[in-house]
Every structure is written in structure tokens, then in C-alpha cells.
Design a protein around this motif. Structure first.
Motif: not given
Length: 494
Positions: A39-63, A78-81
């Protein structure tokens, strides 16, 4: 800028007892540390607050990705793959997001190289995310929006609804989230989460577990055997089942010993008949508490409580409960005037999640509220079928079909008719090991419905198409009946 109380709560829980178990997936436990590190690595890669699309599946890394964006005050889009590659590519192209997060296969198939959108590949909780090249210049976050949530798409194409940080915090932390104390130790007891992350129910249940510091089993989807194994292993005090899943459990070989420890079952997202709720309670000794919610409300606005169930269920069966979470409910006529107690009209809601200054939201649900405040949803005005001047509510027909002992599920829609305007037609899914044909179902419906309510065509199919939230996909059902008759169709009524 000061972090929102929801972001602070997520950070507090991830740091509370890092080595304690957080999420079980495929019989493997992952710690809060593993969840938090990604979660913190994703936060760091995101940089400043912005819109981030996530191709969400029921997996721990997506949480973890979801939590990472919320830690940084960004907006999860939310993007449904699973909607089909062409539709998902078109959705992504229209969104023009600066960053999309997903699994390697989804990103390779769905994000067009050179589109100007950066990608962040997540493969496992322990793996370093991989950043793809280039960024879109359109990178402003929606101010105060936590999740741009897809609706279920029951009656048409899914649309996005903005769920603010305040709405989400009130849903999972209570009406005054700024004063809600963070947990001081992980909660005992394990929750089972089988709702999809692409639906508000999945996001809500994940965040409810995280903000409570409650460990949870995360299932890729609802599958009876895997769900039952998790219930037997962890003995949760409460389980949540959409109506389709509840009926699957009800008509399975499971018995009360398999659900030993469960004290209550909750059900929402779609109508559940009182007969099914009673049958479940009789079979397993577990009361079923139904609720009423919508993505636009940011969660539930009415539901049954255990005390209400004990006191009122026999007299109020069929109700979805009373106003909850600080919501206000009223029923109005077509001109917007509030009707009298027990009169029918359109439901209007002031969701508690929107705060005390919320406006009334007009729904398309036909409803009545009794003298004790119990809400009854009678159907949707925009789905009413007018057959030769007679009004038919599809939910009444569906409920009647599902009361047949051989029927596992049904979906009812309107079909145009030159003489009558429109008539009801139905898809029916049978219980395993049971048989019935359309003539038998028509004869049965003749004992419980008016003649004009009986569908002019019933097709028996292996599986009713459903949305990720478990509702019948009515657009797909209509398409079934409008396409040319083919050999794959089942029994038909004239």
C-alpha cells in the motif's frame, strides 16, 4: 494538507500490529505488514493526490492498491476488467487517467501502449510494483472523492458515482468519523469477504474490516464449497450473502452444523423474498437481516436489526427494515408531495452518509412506509410492465417463480408486443438435480399470480447472466429475448 480521518485510520491500522494476520487468500495468511508495505509503495508511486484507475480483482494485492491510493488522498477510479476487453479498452481510453494499476495480464490486454497513461503492475503482496512509461497530462484528482464507483449495471450500462471520503468514512466508521477512536489491537474473529471489489459492497466490506483491524478471508468470488469451508474453519458470527448466494446455500446439502457459530446472516443488493428468508432461518436456525442500499447513497439507508427482527419479523415480513445510519426516508407522489402512512409512491432518501445538510434524493423505487417506520420496496417504477393496461411488477413475477421448489433463480423483463404494448418474459435457472418445464411453471404461476402477470415466454437456462454484485443482468436478459431464436434456448411458453 491534513490527511482525511479515513486515510489516518488506514495508516493507524496497518501500523498497529504489523505481523498479525490480516487477510487469508487461497489458504495462505498475509500480515498487515505485507498489506501495508505494498500500500505504501503504491502511495509513493502515485505521487501527488490524483485519479488512479485500478483494474480490480479479488486479490490481496488489489486490496493493497486500493488502500495505497486512499492513504495518499487520491481518487480510486474503479475499472472492471471482466466486462469484456473491447468495452474495457474503450472505458480506459475515455477516462484518460494518468495512472492505471493492475495485474500484468490485464494491463497488457487492456491498456494501449503509447496512450499517455502510465501503468503500475502488481503481481503479489511481496513483489515490487513495476512502473510503465509515460503519463497523461490530465492528472487532477476529484476534490474530496475517494472512489469513483461503478454501479451494478443491472438495467443498463454501468455508470460511475462519486463516493467522497466523508461518505465512505461515515459508512465504515460511524456518523462522526473524526471522533471515532482507532482500534488499539486487532479484532478477534475472522470475517469472510466474497463481494467483488468492483462493487460498492466489496469496497465497503474491505474497508469495514480494515478500519476495525479485523482479519478477513478474501474469496475470489462466491463459490459454495470454498465459502462453506471458510465458514467451517473460522466460524464467523455473521455472514453476508447476496440473494442469489443465499438461495444457493439454502438449497445446498449444507446443514446447521456446517454453519455452527453463525448467529446472523445479512443480505442486500437485490430483493430477497420473505419466504426464502424464513426457509433459511428454519433450515439453519439463523435469522436473515435484509437491508436497502444504493451506490449513490454511499451504503445502506435501511435495514433490519436483531432486536427488530425478534420483535417485528412475523408482522413485518417482506420489509427491508427501518431507516439506519442516520438516514431519513419518505414516500412521495408524482408531484413530490409526501403521502400518508402506508400509501404507495416513490421513495426519497436523505442518506446519513451525506451528512446533515444532504438534500432529498428521489429514487425510482416504488415503496410504502408503515406506522412503525418499516420500509417496503414494491418494485421499480422504471421497470413496471404495462400489459394491455394492466401494471405488472417484475419482482412479483420473479418472486413467484422462485417460490417453485425446482427454481433456483429467475429474471423477468418486458418485451414489446404489437397488440398489448408489452408482456413479461422470464429466464429461469433450475436447482441442481431438479427438473421442470415451462408448462409446469405456467401451471404453478396460475395458482399464485393473476393471469395477466404470467410470462408469455419462459426460457429455462443453465445460468442467468448476472452482474458482479450478484443481481440479474437485465440488459443481457432482454438481449436474450430480442435475439433470433436459436437451438441453445430452453423450453418456451407460447
Amino acid at each position: 494538507m491534513t490527511a482525511h480521518c479515513l486515510s489516518r485510520r488506514i495508516a493507524d491500522v496497518l501500523a498497529l500490529e504489523p505481523d498479525a494476520p490480516a487477510v487469508e487468500y487461497d489458504d495462505r495468511w498475509y500480515s498487515w505488514r505485507a498489506l501495508g508495505d505494498l500500500a505504501h509503495r503504491v502511495h509513493a508511486r502515485m505521487g501527488a493526490p490524483r485519479q488512479v484507475g485500478i483494474l480490480l480483482r479479488n486479490r490481496p494485492e488489489h486490496v493493497a492498491a486500493l488502500l495505497g491510493v486512499l492513504l495518499g488522498g487520491g481518487t480510486v477510479v474503479v475499472i472492471n476488467p471482466s466486462r469484456g476487453d473491447d468495452r474495457t479498452r474503450a472505458d480506459i481510453a475515455a477516462l484518460r487517467l494518468p495512472l492505471i494499476v493492475g495485474g500484468p495480464d490485464d494491463l497488457a490486454a487492456l491498456v494501449t501502449p503509447g496512450s499517455g497513461t502510465a501503468t503500475l503492475t502488481i503481481t503479489d503482496l511481496g513483489a515490487e510494483p513495476s512502473v510503465g512509461p509515460s503519463e497523461n497530462s490530465s492528472d487532477a484528482a476529484f476534490s474530496g472523492v475517494a472512489v469513483r464507483m461503478l454501479t451494478s449495471g443491472t438495467t443498463g450500462p454501468p455508470k460511475r458515482v462519486d463516493i467522497t471520503y466523508d461518505m465512505l468514512a461515515r459508512s465504515v466508521m460511524g456518523p462522526d468519523p473524526d471522533r471515532s477512536p482507532s482500534p488499539t489491537q486487532p479484532r478477534r474473529g475472522v470475517a469472510i469477504v466474497n463481494a467483488p471489489l468492483v462493487h460498492i459492497g466489496g469496497v465497503f466490506r474491505i474497508l469495514q474490516c480494515v478500519t476495525e483491524a479485523r482479519p478477513f478471508v478474501f474469496l475470489p468470488r462466491f463459490e459454495l464449497d470454498r465459502w462453506a469451508a471458510a465458514v467451517r474453519k473460522h466460524r464467523p458470527a455473521a455472514v453476508s450473502l447476496v440473494p442469489a448466494a443465499l438461495r444457493m446455500v439454502l438449497h445446498s446439502d449444507l446443514d446447521s452444523a456446517d454453519l455452527d457459530g453463525v448467529r446472523v446472516a445479512t443480505s442486500g443488493t437485490a430483493p430477497l423474498s420473505a419466504a426464502d428468508a424464513d426457509a433459511f432461518s428454519e433450515k439453519f436456525g439463523i435469522p436473515v437481516l435484509t437491508s436497502y442500499a444504493a451506490t449513490e447513497f454511499g451504503g445502506g439507508v435501511a435495514g433490519w436489526t436483531l432486536p427488530d427482527h425478534r420483535m417485528y419479523w412475523n408482522a413485518k415480513r417482506g420489509s427491508v427494515g427501518r431507516a439506519s445510519g442516520g438516514a431519513q426516508l419518505r414516500v412521495v407522489d408524482e408531484d413530490g408531495a409526501v403521502v400518508q402512512t402506508d400509501e404507495t409512491g416513490l421513495l426519497e432518501v436523505k442518506p446519513g452518509q451525506l451528512g446533515p445538510e444532504a438534500d432529498w434524493i428521489r429514487t425510482t423505487d416504488i415503496a410504502r412506509i408503515d406506522a412503525d417506520g418499516f420500509l417496503y420496496i414494491l418494485g421499480r417504477a422504471d421497470q413496471a410492465i404495462i400489459r394491455g393496461g394492466f401494471k405488472i411488477m417484475p419482482d412479483d413475477v420473479r418472486s413467484a417463480l422462485e417460490s417453485h421448489p425446482s427454481v433456483r433463480g429467475a429474471a423477468v423483463v418486458a418485451r414489446a408486443d404489437e397488440r398489448l404494448g408489452e408482456t413479461p418474459v422470464a429466464l429461469v435457472e433450475l436447482r441442481e438435480g431438479h427438473s421442470a418445464d415451462s408448462d409446469e411453471l405456467v401451471d404453478y404461476l396460475g395458482t399464485v399470480l393473476a393471469r395477466y402477470e404470467i410470462p408469455t415466454e419462459i426460457a429455462i437456462v443453465d445460468t442467468i447472466p448476472r452482474t458482479p454484485s450478484g443481481k440479474a443482468d437485465l440488459t443481457a436478459v432482454r438481449r436474450y429475448f430480442t435475439e433470433a431464436t436459436s437451438s441453445v434456448r430452453g423450453d418456451h411458453v407460447r
